[in-house]
Design a protein around this motif. Structure first.
Motif, PDB file in Angstrom:
ATOM      1  N   LYS A  33      11.331   1.176 -10.317  1.00  0.00           N
ATOM      2  CA  LYS A  33      11.652   2.127  -9.264  1.00  0.00           C
ATOM      3  C   LYS A  33      13.154   2.168  -9.021  1.00  0.00           C
ATOM      4  O   LYS A  33      13.855   1.165  -9.157  1.00  0.00           O
ATOM      5  CB  LYS A  33      10.952   1.736  -7.948  1.00  0.00           C
ATOM      6  N   SER A  34      13.641   3.344  -8.667  1.00  0.00           N
ATOM      7  CA  SER A  34      15.014   3.490  -8.195  1.00  0.00           C
ATOM      8  C   SER A  34      15.013   3.150  -6.710  1.00  0.00           C
ATOM      9  O   SER A  34      14.166   3.651  -5.962  1.00  0.00           O
ATOM     10  CB  SER A  34      15.503   4.932  -8.385  1.00  0.00           C
ATOM     11  N   VAL A  35      15.916   2.290  -6.281  1.00  0.00           N
ATOM     12  CA  VAL A  35      15.965   1.864  -4.884  1.00  0.00           C
ATOM     13  C   VAL A  35      17.372   2.067  -4.336  1.00  0.00           C
ATOM     14  O   VAL A  35      18.346   1.585  -4.912  1.00  0.00           O
ATOM     15  CB  VAL A  35      15.559   0.377  -4.733  1.00  0.00           C
ATOM     16  N   PHE A  36      17.453   2.784  -3.238  1.00  0.00           N
ATOM     17  CA  PHE A  36      18.735   3.031  -2.577  1.00  0.00           C
ATOM     18  C   PHE A  36      18.624   2.558  -1.137  1.00  0.00           C
ATOM     19  O   PHE A  36      17.635   2.827  -0.456  1.00  0.00           O
ATOM     20  CB  PHE A  36      19.082   4.523  -2.599  1.00  0.00           C
ATOM     21  N   GLU A  37      19.642   1.855  -0.677  1.00  0.00           N
ATOM     22  CA  GLU A  37      19.623   1.289   0.673  1.00  0.00           C
ATOM     23  C   GLU A  37      20.876   1.712   1.437  1.00  0.00           C
ATOM     24  O   GLU A  37      21.989   1.715   0.893  1.00  0.00           O
ATOM     25  CB  GLU A  37      19.552  -0.230   0.611  1.00  0.00           C
ATOM     26  N   GLY A  38      20.687   2.058   2.693  1.00  0.00           N
ATOM     27  CA  GLY A  38      21.815   2.441   3.541  1.00  0.00           C
ATOM     28  C   GLY A  38      21.527   2.130   4.993  1.00  0.00           C
ATOM     29  O   GLY A  38      20.407   1.732   5.354  1.00  0.00           O
ATOM     30  N   LEU A  39      22.523   2.301   5.835  1.00  0.00           N
ATOM     31  CA  LEU A  39      22.378   2.024   7.263  1.00  0.00           C
ATOM     32  C   LEU A  39      22.012   3.294   8.020  1.00  0.00           C
ATOM     33  O   LEU A  39      22.600   4.353   7.795  1.00  0.00           O
ATOM     34  CB  LEU A  39      23.676   1.450   7.824  1.00  0.00           C
ATOM     35  N   LEU A  40      21.050   3.163   8.920  1.00  0.00           N
ATOM     36  CA  LEU A  40      20.631   4.309   9.719  1.00  0.00           C
ATOM     37  C   LEU A  40      21.798   4.865  10.540  1.00  0.00           C
ATOM     38  O   LEU A  40      21.903   6.071  10.748  1.00  0.00           O
ATOM     39  CB  LEU A  40      19.482   3.900  10.653  1.00  0.00           C
ATOM     40  N   ALA A  41      22.674   3.966  10.992  1.00  0.00           N
ATOM     41  CA  ALA A  41      23.791   4.391  11.845  1.00  0.00           C
ATOM     42  C   ALA A  41      24.775   5.286  11.098  1.00  0.00           C
ATOM     43  O   ALA A  41      25.542   6.033  11.730  1.00  0.00           O
ATOM     44  CB  ALA A  41      24.516   3.167  12.395  1.00  0.00           C
ATOM     45  N   ASN A  42      24.764   5.230   9.755  1.00  0.00           N
ATOM     46  CA  ASN A  42      25.725   6.012   8.973  1.00  0.00           C
ATOM     47  C   ASN A  42      25.186   7.369   8.529  1.00  0.00           C
ATOM     48  O   ASN A  42      25.887   8.116   7.842  1.00  0.00           O
ATOM     49  CB  ASN A  42      26.147   5.230   7.729  1.00  0.00           C
ATOM     50  N   LEU A  43      23.951   7.695   8.924  1.00  0.00           N
ATOM     51  CA  LEU A  43      23.352   8.951   8.468  1.00  0.00           C
ATOM     52  C   LEU A  43      24.028  10.153   9.118  1.00  0.00           C
ATOM     53  O   LEU A  43      24.155  10.216  10.344  1.00  0.00           O
ATOM     54  CB  LEU A  43      21.856   8.978   8.805  1.00  0.00           C
ATOM     55  N   PRO A  44      24.450  11.153   8.322  1.00  0.00           N
ATOM     56  CA  PRO A  44      25.060  12.352   8.876  1.00  0.00           C
ATOM     57  C   PRO A  44      24.022  13.404   9.259  1.00  0.00           C
ATOM     58  O   PRO A  44      24.378  14.489   9.741  1.00  0.00           O
ATOM     59  CB  PRO A  44      25.928  12.854   7.712  1.00  0.00           C
ATOM     60  N   LEU A  45      22.736  13.105   9.050  1.00  0.00           N
ATOM     61  CA  LEU A  45      21.651  14.023   9.378  1.00  0.00           C
ATOM     62  C   LEU A  45      20.436  13.210   9.775  1.00  0.00           C
ATOM     63  O   LEU A  45      20.425  11.982   9.672  1.00  0.00           O
ATOM     64  CB  LEU A  45      21.328  14.937   8.200  1.00  0.00           C
ATOM     65  N   SER A  46      19.382  13.883  10.244  1.00  0.00           N
ATOM     66  CA  SER A  46      18.198  13.171  10.696  1.00  0.00           C
ATOM     67  C   SER A  46      17.436  12.595   9.515  1.00  0.00           C
ATOM     68  O   SER A  46      17.575  13.051   8.372  1.00  0.00           O
ATOM     69  CB  SER A  46      17.289  14.106  11.486  1.00  0.00           C
ATOM     70  N   LEU A  47      16.616  11.587   9.797  1.00  0.00           N
ATOM     71  CA  LEU A  47      15.787  10.992   8.756  1.00  0.00           C
ATOM     72  C   LEU A  47      14.876  12.032   8.118  1.00  0.00           C
ATOM     73  O   LEU A  47      14.690  12.063   6.904  1.00  0.00           O
ATOM     74  CB  LEU A  47      14.945   9.854   9.340  1.00  0.00           C
ATOM     75  N   GLU A  48      14.292  12.880   8.950  1.00  0.00           N
ATOM     76  CA  GLU A  48      13.380  13.910   8.444  1.00  0.00           C
ATOM     77  C   GLU A  48      14.099  14.866   7.510  1.00  0.00           C
ATOM     78  O   GLU A  48      13.596  15.206   6.433  1.00  0.00           O
ATOM     79  CB  GLU A  48      12.764  14.682   9.613  1.00  0.00           C
ATOM     80  N   ASP A  49      15.302  15.293   7.899  1.00  0.00           N
ATOM     81  CA  ASP A  49      16.065  16.212   7.048  1.00  0.00           C
ATOM     82  C   ASP A  49      16.476  15.533   5.743  1.00  0.00           C
ATOM     83  O   ASP A  49      16.461  16.158   4.676  1.00  0.00           O
ATOM     84  CB  ASP A  49      17.308  16.715   7.792  1.00  0.00           C
ATOM     85  N   MET A  50      16.858  14.255   5.831  1.00  0.00           N
ATOM     86  CA  MET A  50      17.235  13.532   4.621  1.00  0.00           C
ATOM     87  C   MET A  50      16.052  13.417   3.672  1.00  0.00           C
ATOM     88  O   MET A  50      16.182  13.649   2.463  1.00  0.00           O
ATOM     89  CB  MET A  50      17.744  12.127   4.974  1.00  0.00           C
ATOM     90  N   GLU A  51      14.896  13.075   4.211  1.00  0.00           N
ATOM     91  CA  GLU A  51      13.706  12.923   3.377  1.00  0.00           C
ATOM     92  C   GLU A  51      13.341  14.233   2.691  1.00  0.00           C
ATOM     93  O   GLU A  51      13.067  14.255   1.483  1.00  0.00           O
ATOM     94  CB  GLU A  51      12.532  12.424   4.221  1.00  0.00           C
ATOM     95  N   LEU A  52      13.362  15.316   3.441  1.00  0.00           N
ATOM     96  CA  LEU A  52      13.021  16.619   2.874  1.00  0.00           C
ATOM     97  C   LEU A  52      14.020  17.030   1.791  1.00  0.00           C
ATOM     98  O   LEU A  52      13.638  17.553   0.744  1.00  0.00           O
ATOM     99  CB  LEU A  52      12.981  17.686   3.982  1.00  0.00           C
ATOM    100  N   ALA A  53      15.304  16.771   2.032  1.00  0.00           N
ATOM    101  CA  ALA A  53      16.329  17.157   1.067  1.00  0.00           C
ATOM    102  C   ALA A  53      16.241  16.337  -0.206  1.00  0.00           C
ATOM    103  O   ALA A  53      16.408  16.862  -1.315  1.00  0.00           O
ATOM    104  CB  ALA A  53      17.721  17.013   1.689  1.00  0.00           C
ATOM    105  N   LEU A  54      15.958  15.027  -0.059  1.00  0.00           N
ATOM    106  CA  LEU A  54      15.946  14.150  -1.226  1.00  0.00           C
ATOM    107  C   LEU A  54      14.681  14.286  -2.073  1.00  0.00           C
ATOM    108  O   LEU A  54      14.660  13.824  -3.218  1.00  0.00           O
ATOM    109  CB  LEU A  54      16.113  12.703  -0.787  1.00  0.00           C
ATOM    110  N   ILE A  55      13.650  14.905  -1.524  1.00  0.00           N
ATOM    111  CA  ILE A  55      12.442  15.139  -2.319  1.00  0.00           C
ATOM    112  C   ILE A  55      12.779  15.956  -3.558  1.00  0.00           C
ATOM    113  O   ILE A  55      12.250  15.720  -4.650  1.00  0.00           O
ATOM    114  CB  ILE A  55      11.364  15.853  -1.474  1.00  0.00           C
ATOM    115  N   ASP A  56      13.697  16.896  -3.404  1.00  0.00           N
ATOM    116  CA  ASP A  56      14.113  17.736  -4.544  1.00  0.00           C
ATOM    117  C   ASP A  56      14.847  16.931  -5.615  1.00  0.00           C
ATOM    118  O   ASP A  56      14.962  17.374  -6.757  1.00  0.00           O
ATOM    119  CB  ASP A  56      15.010  18.880  -4.061  1.00  0.00           C
ATOM    120  N   TYR A  57      15.353  15.750  -5.234  1.00  0.00           N
ATOM    121  CA  TYR A  57      16.078  14.901  -6.184  1.00  0.00           C
ATOM    122  C   TYR A  57      15.213  13.774  -6.743  1.00  0.00           C
ATOM    123  O   TYR A  57      15.704  12.959  -7.523  1.00  0.00           O
ATOM    124  CB  TYR A  57      17.314  14.307  -5.519  1.00  0.00           C
TER     125      TYR A  57
END
Length: 242
Positions: free
Chosen positions: A134-158
């Motif tokens: 599996k590809s695993v990417f880790e980051g801090l919630l405090a550094n997100l420039p958008l909501s979790l929901e928006d990030m999840e929806l956007a990254l599905i395409d990737y």
């Protein structure tokens, strides 16, 4: 997968608390990436990832630059090799290594297994199917420039397959073949990432008693302290309640 990933990560961080142990491993990853794709991080995604992971461990800039320069020297002749093994209590082990001397590496690993009753190395390919990549990417919630929901929806395409929240961090998982796509997705969305790697996740994880875990930990310690071992994966998920 979350508990298994966190268990192994916590165990590694405890064992790799000394920089003298982890820096050589990070340096090898940087050197190999630079050797394969060139020393410019802007045009070498694998090198960017290796540098990202090194910075996450507070590796000094001078060490990173030295590791990149080493790619053009004789010392930079590294190869990637994998080894597999079994231990008591149904424990399966998969070892990813980077080495300039495979003969030395396998001899060292065999010695660790030989010192452990009931443990042995097995032919390559015997256990690989027991771990999903599996590809695993880790980051801090405090550094997100958008909501979790928006990030999840956007990254599905990737190529995002799942999103996990652990304490103040997020983990994004995808198929190993989509690593580059997901990395490009984070860069396109300007989402800062702390760590990025390919993980081998056990398809049939097991739980061990405290006593069994203590026995196996001795072998894990020996393997992970070897400078040629870049990553060690097991099918251990956690500890059984007593």
């Amino acid at each position: 997968m979350g508990r298994a990933f966190e268990y192994r990560r916590a165990a590694k961080e405890k064992r790799w608390d000394k920089m003298s142990k982890i820096f050589p491993k990070l340096a090898k990853a940087i050197t190999l990436a630079a050797k394969e794709g060139g020393g410019d991080p802007a045009s070498n995604a694998k090198l960017r990832t290796a540098i990202l992971n090194a910075k996450a461990q507070n590796m000094p800039k001078d060490n990173i630059e030295a590791a990149i320069k080493r790619a053009n020297s004789k010392e930079g002749h590294l190869v990637e090799v994998n080894y597999e093994g079994k231990a008591n209590h149904g424990v399966l082990l998969f070892m990813e290594c980077m080495t300039d001397n495979p003969t030395r590496t396998v001899a060292n690993l065999k010695s660790y297994f030989n010192k452990t009753p009931g443990a042995s190395m097995v032919p390559n390919g015997s256990l690989e199917f027991m771990f999903g990549r599996k590809s695993v990417f880790e980051g801090l919630l405090a550094n997100l420039p958008l909501s979790l929901e928006d990030m999840e929806l956007a990254l599905i395409d990737y190529g995002l397959e799942s999103l996990e929240i652990i304490d103040q961090s997020f983990l994004v998982l995808g198929d190993y073949q989509n690593f580059k796509q997901l990395q490009e997705g984070f860069e396109s969305l300007q989402i800062p990432i702390q760590k990025a790697c390919l993980q081998r996740i056990p398809t049939s994880p097991i739980s061990l008693s405290q006593q069994a875990l203590a026995e196996i930990e001795k072998l894990l310690d020996r393997i992970e302290e070897d400078e040629d071992v870049i990553a060690l994966y097991s099918n251990i998920e956690g500890v059984e309640a007593t």
